[in-house]
Design a protein around this motif. Sequence first.
Motif, PDB file in Angstrom:
ATOM      1  N   LEU A 152      63.501 -11.410 123.705  1.00 29.85           N
ATOM      2  CA  LEU A 152      64.113 -12.594 124.336  1.00 29.85           C
ATOM      3  C   LEU A 152      65.009 -13.169 124.232  1.00 29.85           C
ATOM      4  N   ASP A 153      65.963 -13.572 122.864  1.00 30.41           N
ATOM      5  CA  ASP A 153      66.566 -14.339 122.312  1.00 30.41           C
ATOM      6  C   ASP A 153      67.701 -12.657 122.362  1.00 30.41           C
ATOM      7  N   GLY A 154      68.757 -12.350 123.157  1.00 30.89           N
ATOM      8  CA  GLY A 154      69.346 -11.272 122.051  1.00 30.89           C
ATOM      9  C   GLY A 154      70.225 -12.297 120.342  1.00 30.89           C
ATOM     10  N   ASN A 155      70.681 -13.152 119.748  1.00 30.58           N
ATOM     11  CA  ASN A 155      70.842 -13.485 119.119  1.00 30.58           C
ATOM     12  C   ASN A 155      69.715 -13.307 117.769  1.00 30.58           C
ATOM     13  N   ASP A 156      68.634 -13.192 118.186  1.00 28.99           N
ATOM     14  CA  ASP A 156      67.606 -13.386 117.084  1.00 28.99           C
ATOM     15  C   ASP A 156      67.408 -11.665 116.943  1.00 28.99           C
ATOM     16  N   ALA A 157      67.466 -10.650 118.363  1.00 24.85           N
ATOM     17  CA  ALA A 157      67.564  -9.232 118.030  1.00 24.85           C
ATOM     18  C   ALA A 157      68.592  -9.068 117.307  1.00 24.85           C
ATOM     19  N   LEU A 158      69.506  -9.721 117.268  1.00 23.32           N
ATOM     20  CA  LEU A 158      70.706  -8.932 116.370  1.00 23.32           C
ATOM     21  C   LEU A 158      70.732  -8.758 115.076  1.00 23.32           C
ATOM     22  N   ILE A 159      70.137 -10.665 115.000  1.00 26.57           N
ATOM     23  CA  ILE A 159      69.834 -10.839 113.481  1.00 26.57           C
ATOM     24  C   ILE A 159      69.402  -9.709 112.628  1.00 26.57           C
ATOM     25  N   LEU A 160      67.887  -9.668 113.371  1.00 24.75           N
ATOM     26  CA  LEU A 160      67.128  -8.575 113.061  1.00 24.75           C
ATOM     27  C   LEU A 160      67.445  -6.886 112.882  1.00 24.75           C
ATOM     28  N   VAL A 161      67.692  -6.687 114.101  1.00 26.07           N
ATOM     29  CA  VAL A 161      67.933  -5.136 114.017  1.00 26.07           C
ATOM     30  C   VAL A 161      69.575  -4.981 112.339  1.00 26.07           C
ATOM     31  N   THR A 162      70.058  -6.481 111.901  1.00 24.66           N
ATOM     32  CA  THR A 162      70.998  -6.798 111.301  1.00 24.66           C
ATOM     33  C   THR A 162      70.428  -6.407 110.161  1.00 24.66           C
ATOM     34  N   VAL A 163      69.053  -7.435 109.386  1.00 21.65           N
ATOM     35  CA  VAL A 163      68.239  -7.193 108.167  1.00 21.65           C
ATOM     36  C   VAL A 163      67.685  -6.159 108.206  1.00 21.65           C
ATOM     37  N   ALA A 164      67.389  -5.717 108.760  1.00 19.90           N
ATOM     38  CA  ALA A 164      66.705  -4.134 108.493  1.00 19.90           C
ATOM     39  C   ALA A 164      67.397  -3.272 108.255  1.00 19.90           C
ATOM     40  N   ASN A 165      68.963  -3.116 108.814  1.00 19.00           N
ATOM     41  CA  ASN A 165      69.510  -2.598 108.064  1.00 19.00           C
ATOM     42  C   ASN A 165      70.326  -2.580 106.732  1.00 19.00           C
ATOM     43  N   ALA A 166      70.460  -4.298 106.648  1.00 23.18           N
ATOM     44  CA  ALA A 166      71.211  -3.917 105.053  1.00 23.18           C
ATOM     45  C   ALA A 166      70.072  -3.705 104.329  1.00 23.18           C
ATOM     46  N   TRP A 167      68.362  -3.931 104.865  1.00 24.72           N
ATOM     47  CA  TRP A 167      67.250  -3.587 103.540  1.00 24.72           C
ATOM     48  C   TRP A 167      67.440  -2.144 103.183  1.00 24.72           C
ATOM     49  N   SER A 168      67.783  -1.609 104.605  1.00 19.93           N
ATOM     50  CA  SER A 168      67.650   0.535 104.390  1.00 19.93           C
ATOM     51  C   SER A 168      68.667   0.608 103.088  1.00 19.93           C
ATOM     52  N   MET A 169      69.953  -0.208 103.379  1.00 24.57           N
ATOM     53  CA  MET A 169      71.334   0.153 102.423  1.00 24.57           C
ATOM     54  C   MET A 169      71.091  -0.668 100.940  1.00 24.57           C
ATOM     55  N   VAL A 170      69.619  -1.791 100.596  1.00 21.71           N
ATOM     56  CA  VAL A 170      70.055  -1.941  99.212  1.00 21.71           C
ATOM     57  C   VAL A 170      69.730  -1.242  98.166  1.00 21.71           C
ATOM     58  N   ALA A 171      68.636  -0.914  98.299  1.00 19.66           N
ATOM     59  CA  ALA A 171      68.472   0.299  97.210  1.00 19.66           C
ATOM     60  C   ALA A 171      69.280   1.616  96.958  1.00 19.66           C
ATOM     61  N   TYR A 172      70.253   1.334  97.725  1.00 15.89           N
ATOM     62  CA  TYR A 172      71.651   2.827  97.637  1.00 15.89           C
ATOM     63  C   TYR A 172      72.604   1.815  96.259  1.00 15.89           C
ATOM     64  N   ASN A 173      73.075   0.977  97.331  1.00 13.91           N
ATOM     65  CA  ASN A 173      73.885  -0.003  96.605  1.00 13.91           C
ATOM     66  C   ASN A 173      73.784  -0.134  95.302  1.00 13.91           C
ATOM     67  N   PHE A 174      72.295  -0.580  94.983  1.00 16.61           N
ATOM     68  CA  PHE A 174      71.695  -1.425  93.759  1.00 16.61           C
ATOM     69  C   PHE A 174      71.898  -0.042  92.970  1.00 16.61           C
ATOM     70  N   VAL A 175      71.457   1.422  92.878  1.00 11.81           N
ATOM     71  CA  VAL A 175      72.031   2.390  92.012  1.00 11.81           C
ATOM     72  C   VAL A 175      73.246   2.255  91.660  1.00 11.81           C
ATOM     73  N   PHE A 176      74.238   2.412  92.500  1.00 10.43           N
ATOM     74  CA  PHE A 176      75.844   2.332  92.168  1.00 10.43           C
ATOM     75  C   PHE A 176      76.399   0.805  91.430  1.00 10.43           C
ATOM     76  N   PHE A 177      75.689  -0.086  91.324  1.00 11.63           N
ATOM     77  CA  PHE A 177      76.465  -1.108  91.178  1.00 11.63           C
ATOM     78  C   PHE A 177      75.611  -0.997  89.613  1.00 11.63           C
ATOM     79  N   LEU A 178      74.211  -0.742  89.906  1.00  9.56           N
ATOM     80  CA  LEU A 178      73.790  -1.071  88.139  1.00  9.56           C
ATOM     81  C   LEU A 178      74.154   0.402  87.025  1.00  9.56           C
ATOM     82  N   ALA A 179      74.981   0.769  87.847  1.00  9.29           N
ATOM     83  CA  ALA A 179      75.359   1.886  86.786  1.00  9.29           C
ATOM     84  C   ALA A 179      77.207   1.355  86.570  1.00  9.29           C
ATOM     85  N   GLY A 180      77.201   1.454  87.579  1.00  9.39           N
ATOM     86  CA  GLY A 180      78.808   0.807  87.150  1.00  9.39           C
ATOM     87  C   GLY A 180      78.675  -0.858  86.152  1.00  9.39           C
TER      88      GLY A 180
END
Length: 295
Positions: A152-180
């Motif tokens: 029902l709340d648009g702000n909550d929905a945007l926060i939720l999809v943002t967190v989910a998308n960020a979670w899915s990219m953390v692993a990819y970024n982690f590999v490059f940061f660790l290599a660096g």
Amino acid sequence: MTGKRVTFDNIPLAVALIAPQLLLVFTFFYWPTGEALYWAFTLEPPFGGDNQWVGWQNFTTVFGDALYWNSVRTSVIFALASTAMAMGIALLLALFVDRQLPGYKAYRFLYFLPYAVAAPAVGLAFRFIFAPDAGLISAVNAFFPGIWNPALDGNDALILVTVANAWSMVAYNFVFFLAGLQSIPRSLTEAAAMDGSGAVRRMRDIQLPLLAPTVFFLIVINVTDSFVNSFGIVDIMTGGGPARATDLMVYRIYSDGFRGKDYSLAAAQSIVLMLLIVVLTFVQFRYVERRVHYV
């Protein structure tokens, strides 16, 4: 003394080796792009038939739609917030693992696993985990009624999809940061530690400046990914709602094209999205890369 130039004389073999890759690029990139460009300047009947040339009419319709500009604004907010969150968490995890704390080898493997999860699966998992009437969130809503309700709340929905998308990219970024981090000579951090610098000081003055090329690369990748690969998460979690609060540009293309059967308008939007990504990439390389120092 000059070296002899090496040449490859077996032209048929070279053509045979590169032909499959060229065929894939043409089939899945150049051909769809050309079709979208053609449809963007014509009127495509929803149930087949001859295309009618309309020039810039589709783009005029797109740019004159207030709902489309809302989609652009939402997409920019989503991309920036998701990129910042994903890169920040990944850098923190990489710093912990790089210090070789107990069990760091197991953490390396576990931190990369989320990247293997498909976007629809991520969206489905987060939809149930953060459901307002189940689990931890239901307990929070019991004490603070209505504080969290993505349906029902648009702000909550945007926060939720943002967190989910960020979670899915953390692993990819982690590999490059660790290599660096592992490419940084240990002698630098050890010398700083012997001089009395703490972990935070070493990270700020030594590690982060040397990670600048990696940070720049990941900014480009994450921003681009947020614009083009967020469809699965949005479709499963919110369907663009509520009240178009999560109607991102890539999802609006799908809605207008496959639900509204307006293929020409969807094609025009896809061209605009492609140009936007090109412009953002150009700006990042033109201005952001100036602050990056390669060692």
